[in-house]
Design a protein around this motif. Structure first.
Motif, PDB file in Angstrom:
ATOM      1  N   MET A  48       6.547  13.340 -10.527  1.00 24.24           N
ATOM      2  CA  MET A  48       5.827  14.238  -9.619  1.00 24.24           C
ATOM      3  C   MET A  48       5.025  13.434  -8.594  1.00 24.24           C
ATOM      4  O   MET A  48       4.980  13.798  -7.412  1.00 24.24           O
ATOM      5  CB  MET A  48       4.887  15.148 -10.415  1.00 24.24           C
ATOM      6  N   THR A  49       4.403  12.344  -9.044  1.00 21.26           N
ATOM      7  CA  THR A  49       3.623  11.504  -8.125  1.00 21.26           C
ATOM      8  C   THR A  49       4.529  10.880  -7.062  1.00 21.26           C
ATOM      9  O   THR A  49       4.190  10.859  -5.869  1.00 21.26           O
ATOM     10  CB  THR A  49       2.887  10.397  -8.904  1.00 21.26           C
ATOM     11  N   LEU A  50       5.689  10.414  -7.487  1.00 19.89           N
ATOM     12  CA  LEU A  50       6.640   9.799  -6.560  1.00 19.89           C
ATOM     13  C   LEU A  50       7.186  10.828  -5.571  1.00 19.89           C
ATOM     14  O   LEU A  50       7.216  10.595  -4.355  1.00 19.89           O
ATOM     15  CB  LEU A  50       7.782   9.179  -7.371  1.00 19.89           C
ATOM     16  N   TYR A  51       7.598  11.983  -6.085  1.00 23.34           N
ATOM     17  CA  TYR A  51       8.204  13.016  -5.239  1.00 23.34           C
ATOM     18  C   TYR A  51       7.199  13.593  -4.238  1.00 23.34           C
ATOM     19  O   TYR A  51       7.547  13.886  -3.090  1.00 23.34           O
ATOM     20  CB  TYR A  51       8.767  14.133  -6.117  1.00 23.34           C
ATOM     21  N   CYS A  52       5.954  13.770  -4.666  1.00 25.68           N
ATOM     22  CA  CYS A  52       4.934  14.404  -3.816  1.00 25.68           C
ATOM     23  C   CYS A  52       4.140  13.396  -2.985  1.00 25.68           C
ATOM     24  O   CYS A  52       3.228  13.789  -2.247  1.00 25.68           O
ATOM     25  CB  CYS A  52       3.974  15.217  -4.677  1.00 25.68           C
ATOM     26  N   MET A  53       4.457  12.111  -3.095  1.00 24.56           N
ATOM     27  CA  MET A  53       3.731  11.053  -2.386  1.00 24.56           C
ATOM     28  C   MET A  53       3.632  11.360  -0.886  1.00 24.56           C
ATOM     29  O   MET A  53       4.654  11.558  -0.219  1.00 24.56           O
ATOM     30  CB  MET A  53       4.461   9.725  -2.583  1.00 24.56           C
ATOM     31  N   PRO A  54       2.411  11.396  -0.313  1.00 30.65           N
ATOM     32  CA  PRO A  54       2.259  11.708   1.111  1.00 30.65           C
ATOM     33  C   PRO A  54       2.530  10.499   2.008  1.00 30.65           C
ATOM     34  O   PRO A  54       1.780  10.189   2.922  1.00 30.65           O
ATOM     35  CB  PRO A  54       0.802  12.163   1.194  1.00 30.65           C
ATOM     36  N   LYS A  55       3.597   9.798   1.682  1.00 30.39           N
ATOM     37  CA  LYS A  55       4.075   8.633   2.434  1.00 30.39           C
ATOM     38  C   LYS A  55       5.600   8.754   2.453  1.00 30.39           C
ATOM     39  O   LYS A  55       6.188   9.470   1.643  1.00 30.39           O
ATOM     40  CB  LYS A  55       3.707   7.310   1.749  1.00 30.39           C
ATOM     41  N   VAL A  56       6.259   8.031   3.331  1.00 30.47           N
ATOM     42  CA  VAL A  56       7.716   7.924   3.283  1.00 30.47           C
ATOM     43  C   VAL A  56       8.056   6.938   2.168  1.00 30.47           C
ATOM     44  O   VAL A  56       7.594   5.802   2.174  1.00 30.47           O
ATOM     45  CB  VAL A  56       8.296   7.431   4.625  1.00 30.47           C
ATOM     46  N   LYS A  82       4.653  15.505   7.767  1.00 27.31           N
ATOM     47  CA  LYS A  82       4.390  16.947   7.743  1.00 27.31           C
ATOM     48  C   LYS A  82       5.636  17.696   7.295  1.00 27.31           C
ATOM     49  O   LYS A  82       5.555  18.661   6.508  1.00 27.31           O
ATOM     50  CB  LYS A  82       3.923  17.429   9.125  1.00 27.31           C
ATOM     51  N   THR A  83       6.818  17.257   7.763  1.00 24.84           N
ATOM     52  CA  THR A  83       8.064  17.852   7.277  1.00 24.84           C
ATOM     53  C   THR A  83       8.201  17.641   5.771  1.00 24.84           C
ATOM     54  O   THR A  83       8.562  18.569   5.036  1.00 24.84           O
ATOM     55  CB  THR A  83       9.268  17.227   8.013  1.00 24.84           C
ATOM     56  N   LYS A  84       7.901  16.428   5.303  1.00 21.54           N
ATOM     57  CA  LYS A  84       7.967  16.172   3.863  1.00 21.54           C
ATOM     58  C   LYS A  84       7.011  17.095   3.118  1.00 21.54           C
ATOM     59  O   LYS A  84       7.371  17.661   2.067  1.00 21.54           O
ATOM     60  CB  LYS A  84       7.631  14.712   3.562  1.00 21.54           C
ATOM     61  N   GLU A  85       5.814  17.279   3.636  1.00 20.94           N
ATOM     62  CA  GLU A  85       4.825  18.142   2.983  1.00 20.94           C
ATOM     63  C   GLU A  85       5.338  19.577   2.860  1.00 20.94           C
ATOM     64  O   GLU A  85       5.128  20.235   1.831  1.00 20.94           O
ATOM     65  CB  GLU A  85       3.523  18.117   3.789  1.00 20.94           C
ATOM     66  N   VAL A  86       6.018  20.069   3.893  1.00 21.46           N
ATOM     67  CA  VAL A  86       6.583  21.425   3.840  1.00 21.46           C
ATOM     68  C   VAL A  86       7.587  21.528   2.693  1.00 21.46           C
ATOM     69  O   VAL A  86       7.535  22.468   1.879  1.00 21.46           O
ATOM     70  CB  VAL A  86       7.248  21.792   5.186  1.00 21.46           C
ATOM     71  N   TYR A  87       8.509  20.549   2.602  1.00 23.40           N
ATOM     72  CA  TYR A  87       9.520  20.597   1.541  1.00 23.40           C
ATOM     73  C   TYR A  87       8.896  20.417   0.161  1.00 23.40           C
ATOM     74  O   TYR A  87       9.307  21.063  -0.807  1.00 23.40           O
ATOM     75  CB  TYR A  87      10.605  19.547   1.788  1.00 23.40           C
ATOM     76  N   VAL A  88       7.905  19.535   0.056  1.00 22.55           N
ATOM     77  CA  VAL A  88       7.222  19.349  -1.236  1.00 22.55           C
ATOM     78  C   VAL A  88       6.558  20.657  -1.669  1.00 22.55           C
ATOM     79  O   VAL A  88       6.654  21.064  -2.837  1.00 22.55           O
ATOM     80  CB  VAL A  88       6.187  18.209  -1.146  1.00 22.55           C
ATOM     81  N   THR A  89       5.894  21.328  -0.735  1.00 29.77           N
ATOM     82  CA  THR A  89       5.234  22.596  -1.061  1.00 29.77           C
ATOM     83  C   THR A  89       6.242  23.652  -1.509  1.00 29.77           C
ATOM     84  O   THR A  89       5.999  24.400  -2.467  1.00 29.77           O
ATOM     85  CB  THR A  89       4.441  23.107   0.156  1.00 29.77           C
ATOM     86  N   LEU A  90       7.395  23.688  -0.866  1.00 28.50           N
ATOM     87  CA  LEU A  90       8.438  24.645  -1.239  1.00 28.50           C
ATOM     88  C   LEU A  90       9.037  24.342  -2.612  1.00 28.50           C
ATOM     89  O   LEU A  90       9.431  25.251  -3.346  1.00 28.50           O
ATOM     90  CB  LEU A  90       9.559  24.632  -0.194  1.00 28.50           C
ATOM     91  N   ASN A  91       9.102  23.048  -2.976  1.00 29.78           N
ATOM     92  CA  ASN A  91       9.909  22.639  -4.135  1.00 29.78           C
ATOM     93  C   ASN A  91       9.148  22.161  -5.359  1.00 29.78           C
ATOM     94  O   ASN A  91       9.735  22.059  -6.437  1.00 29.78           O
ATOM     95  CB  ASN A  91      10.861  21.510  -3.709  1.00 29.78           C
ATOM     96  N   LYS A  92       7.849  21.844  -5.232  1.00 30.40           N
ATOM     97  CA  LYS A  92       7.193  21.157  -6.342  1.00 30.40           C
ATOM     98  C   LYS A  92       7.108  22.015  -7.613  1.00 30.40           C
ATOM     99  O   LYS A  92       7.188  21.471  -8.724  1.00 30.40           O
ATOM    100  CB  LYS A  92       5.812  20.638  -5.933  1.00 30.40           C
ATOM    101  N   GLU A  93       6.989  23.338  -7.469  1.00 25.78           N
ATOM    102  CA  GLU A  93       6.949  24.178  -8.675  1.00 25.78           C
ATOM    103  C   GLU A  93       8.304  24.178  -9.377  1.00 25.78           C
ATOM    104  O   GLU A  93       8.372  24.181 -10.613  1.00 25.78           O
ATOM    105  CB  GLU A  93       6.525  25.604  -8.320  1.00 25.78           C
ATOM    106  N   ARG A  94       9.383  24.150  -8.607  1.00 24.35           N
ATOM    107  CA  ARG A  94      10.724  24.077  -9.199  1.00 24.35           C
ATOM    108  C   ARG A  94      10.920  22.749  -9.919  1.00 24.35           C
ATOM    109  O   ARG A  94      11.497  22.709 -11.017  1.00 24.35           O
ATOM    110  CB  ARG A  94      11.803  24.239  -8.115  1.00 24.35           C
ATOM    111  N   LEU A  95      10.453  21.662  -9.302  1.00 25.78           N
ATOM    112  CA  LEU A  95      10.565  20.357  -9.953  1.00 25.78           C
ATOM    113  C   LEU A  95       9.734  20.325 -11.232  1.00 25.78           C
ATOM    114  O   LEU A  95      10.208  19.842 -12.271  1.00 25.78           O
ATOM    115  CB  LEU A  95      10.115  19.245  -8.999  1.00 25.78           C
TER     116      LEU A  95
END
Length: 264
Positions: free
Chosen positions: A95-103, A213-226
């Motif tokens: 979760m930390t790796l996937y949601c990391m606010p970095k590329v 910001k694009t990554k943040e949008v996808y993380v927000t959409l997907n993190k509960e599923r992950l």
């Protein structure tokens, strides 16, 4: 500014806007035991808090990226409580790796198997060398993938192709992995660092705040599923550890022979 911070089993080096993390258990092909996973989690959390870092590069020391979960240490786990503790570390790490606010970029040479491959899949961009050996090979010891791989493979391949990959446990070279969409670049042998440097420069020359910001949008959409997938994997993995096929898979691994599964 250049900063180096060596954890016991992870090397962390920061230079400018880039943080490089190297898995550092080369004698075991960077097999992921509890110590390495805790060090990696701590290093990722350190990088996450650093406002100056835009790009994280994850690689492995020695002859490969990671051979996966450390089977020898797995054999020492006794009871559901110890098992759950290790799975909780894995789940927090992913979760930390996937949601990391970095590329987050992973560079693979040699082996990236099992949980090692799962960690790579949690990053944003994967480069590998053509002679790398990538495998989602949990099936070989009667287990299911963990590290969020059910979700991560579904994202890259779709459900049907993800099931096929998981069920056959085939070892893929870099070109095969690229053709299937499991990695983003396959480089000639020995050219991983060249590819990493090129992609690093490309990212640093881009409007990285817009990328993130694009990554943040996808993380927000997907993190509960992950998160849900990780919990399902934890439950499922414990059940699989009780099966005769898992016992046979482990015995065959230790005895270096082909397992004889019976579906029990």
């Amino acid at each position: 500014m250049t900063v180096s911070n060596h954890y016991e089993t992870v090397k962390l080096h920061k230079e400018g806007r880039v943080a490089r993390l190297r898995l550092n258990r080369p004698k075991s092909l960077n097999a992921l035991d509890a110590g390495l996973m805790k060090d990696l989690l701590a290093a990722l959390k350190e990088v996450k808090k650093d406002p100056d870092i835009s790009l994280v590069i994850l690689t492995g020391e020695g002859k490969g990226f990671s051979s996966g979960g450390d089977i020898k240490s797995m054999l020492t786990l006794s009871g559901e409580e110890q098992f759950t503790g290790v799975m909780d570390i894995i789940n927090e790490l992913v979760m930390t790796l996937y949601c990391m606010p970095k590329v987050v970029v992973t560079g693979i040479h040699g082996a990236a198997a099992g949980l090692g491959f799962s960690l790579a899949l949690a990053s944003d961009y994967i480069l590998c060398e053509e002679d790398s050996k990538l495998a989602m090979n949990f099936i070989g010891i009667g287990l299911i993938p963990d590290g969020g791989s059910h979700f991560l493979l579904q994202e890259r391949l779709g459900t049907h192709k993800a099931k096929r990959l998981i069920w056959n446990g085939k070892v893929l070279d870099g070109q095969e992995a690229l053709m299937k969409g499991l990695v983003d670049e396959a480089l000639p042998s020995g050219k991983l660092e060249v590819g990493l440097q090129r992609y690093m420069k490309q990212c640093l020359a881009a409007p990285v705040k817009a990328m993130l910001k694009t990554k943040e949008v996808y993380v927000t959409l997907n993190k509960e599923r992950l998160q849900h997938a990780l919990e399902l994997e934890k439950e499922g993995q414990w059940l699989m550890r009780q099966t005769g096929d898992h016992e046979e898979g482990i015995n065959a691994f230790v005895e270096k022979r082909k397992p004889e599964f019976k579906g029990i």
